[in-house]
Design a protein around this motif. Structure first.
Motif, short mmCIF file in Angstrom:
data_model
loop_
_atom_site.label_atom_id
_atom_site.label_comp_id
_atom_site.label_asym_id
_atom_site.label_seq_id
_atom_site.Cartn_x
_atom_site.Cartn_y
_atom_site.Cartn_z
N GLU A 246 17.85 -20.81 -36.41
CA GLU A 246 17.45 -19.41 -36.63
C GLU A 246 18.57 -18.64 -37.34
O GLU A 246 19.74 -18.90 -37.12
CB GLU A 246 17.14 -18.74 -35.30
N GLN A 247 18.17 -17.65 -38.16
CA GLN A 247 19.14 -16.80 -38.84
C GLN A 247 19.92 -16.00 -37.81
O GLN A 247 19.36 -15.54 -36.81
CB GLN A 247 18.46 -15.80 -39.79
N SER A 248 21.20 -15.86 -38.06
CA SER A 248 22.05 -15.06 -37.18
C SER A 248 22.21 -13.68 -37.79
O SER A 248 23.00 -13.48 -38.70
CB SER A 248 23.41 -15.75 -37.00
N VAL A 249 21.44 -12.72 -37.29
CA VAL A 249 21.44 -11.35 -37.82
C VAL A 249 22.57 -10.55 -37.17
O VAL A 249 22.74 -10.58 -35.95
CB VAL A 249 20.08 -10.67 -37.55
N GLY A 250 23.33 -9.84 -37.98
CA GLY A 250 24.40 -8.98 -37.46
C GLY A 250 25.64 -9.72 -36.99
O GLY A 250 26.46 -9.15 -36.28
N THR B 252 26.32 -10.08 -41.28
CA THR B 252 25.19 -10.75 -41.92
C THR B 252 23.99 -9.81 -41.95
O THR B 252 23.84 -8.92 -41.11
CB THR B 252 24.82 -12.04 -41.18
N ASP B 253 23.11 -10.04 -42.94
CA ASP B 253 21.92 -9.20 -43.09
C ASP B 253 20.76 -9.76 -42.26
O ASP B 253 20.95 -10.65 -41.43
CB ASP B 253 21.55 -9.06 -44.57
N SER B 254 19.55 -9.28 -42.52
CA SER B 254 18.38 -9.68 -41.73
C SER B 254 17.98 -11.14 -41.91
O SER B 254 17.18 -11.66 -41.14
CB SER B 254 17.20 -8.78 -42.07
N LEU B 255 18.55 -11.79 -42.92
CA LEU B 255 18.28 -13.22 -43.13
C LEU B 255 19.51 -14.08 -42.81
O LEU B 255 19.54 -15.27 -43.11
CB LEU B 255 17.84 -13.47 -44.58
N GLY B 256 20.54 -13.47 -42.22
CA GLY B 256 21.75 -14.20 -41.86
C GLY B 256 22.71 -14.40 -43.02
O GLY B 256 23.68 -15.14 -42.90
N ARG B 257 22.48 -13.72 -44.14
CA ARG B 257 23.32 -13.92 -45.32
C ARG B 257 24.56 -13.02 -45.29
O ARG B 257 24.51 -11.93 -44.73
CB ARG B 257 22.53 -13.62 -46.60
N TYR B 258 25.63 -13.49 -45.93
CA TYR B 258 26.85 -12.70 -46.09
C TYR B 258 27.40 -12.95 -47.49
O TYR B 258 27.06 -13.95 -48.13
CB TYR B 258 27.91 -13.07 -45.04
#
Length: 85
Positions: free
Chosen positions: A16-20, A61-67
């Protein structure tokens, strides 16, 4: 000075994406140095205090786990992720 971009995504062990999540970048910039000594230093003191310029940045990270880190000087860096469980 040449710079680049470091980007990626943080996912949990379940996929799962890690948000925040906090993503920390740290390390010395290659070929760049700094002088800790204020003006008026003698040569011996100046040589002792010369070192590599350390880079330290943090993003979430954003809502998709991106940085992404933009305009990062060339160097060898460590990325540390702190997941907001």
């Amino acid at each position: 000075q040449p710079t680049g971009r470091i980007q990626g995504a943080v996912v949990s062990f379940t996929g799962e994406q890690s948000v925040g999540a906090r993503v920390l970048l740290s390390g010395p910039a290659a070929g760049q140095s700094y002088d800790q000594c204020a003006s008026g230093c003698v040569a011996e003191t100046l040589a002792k205090h010369r070192g590599k310029r350390l880079v330290s940045r943090e993003v979430l990270t954003d809502s998709l786990g991106r940085y992404a880190f933009a305009a990062v000087p060339v160097g060898a860096y460590t990325l540390t992720v702190i997941d907001p469980i």
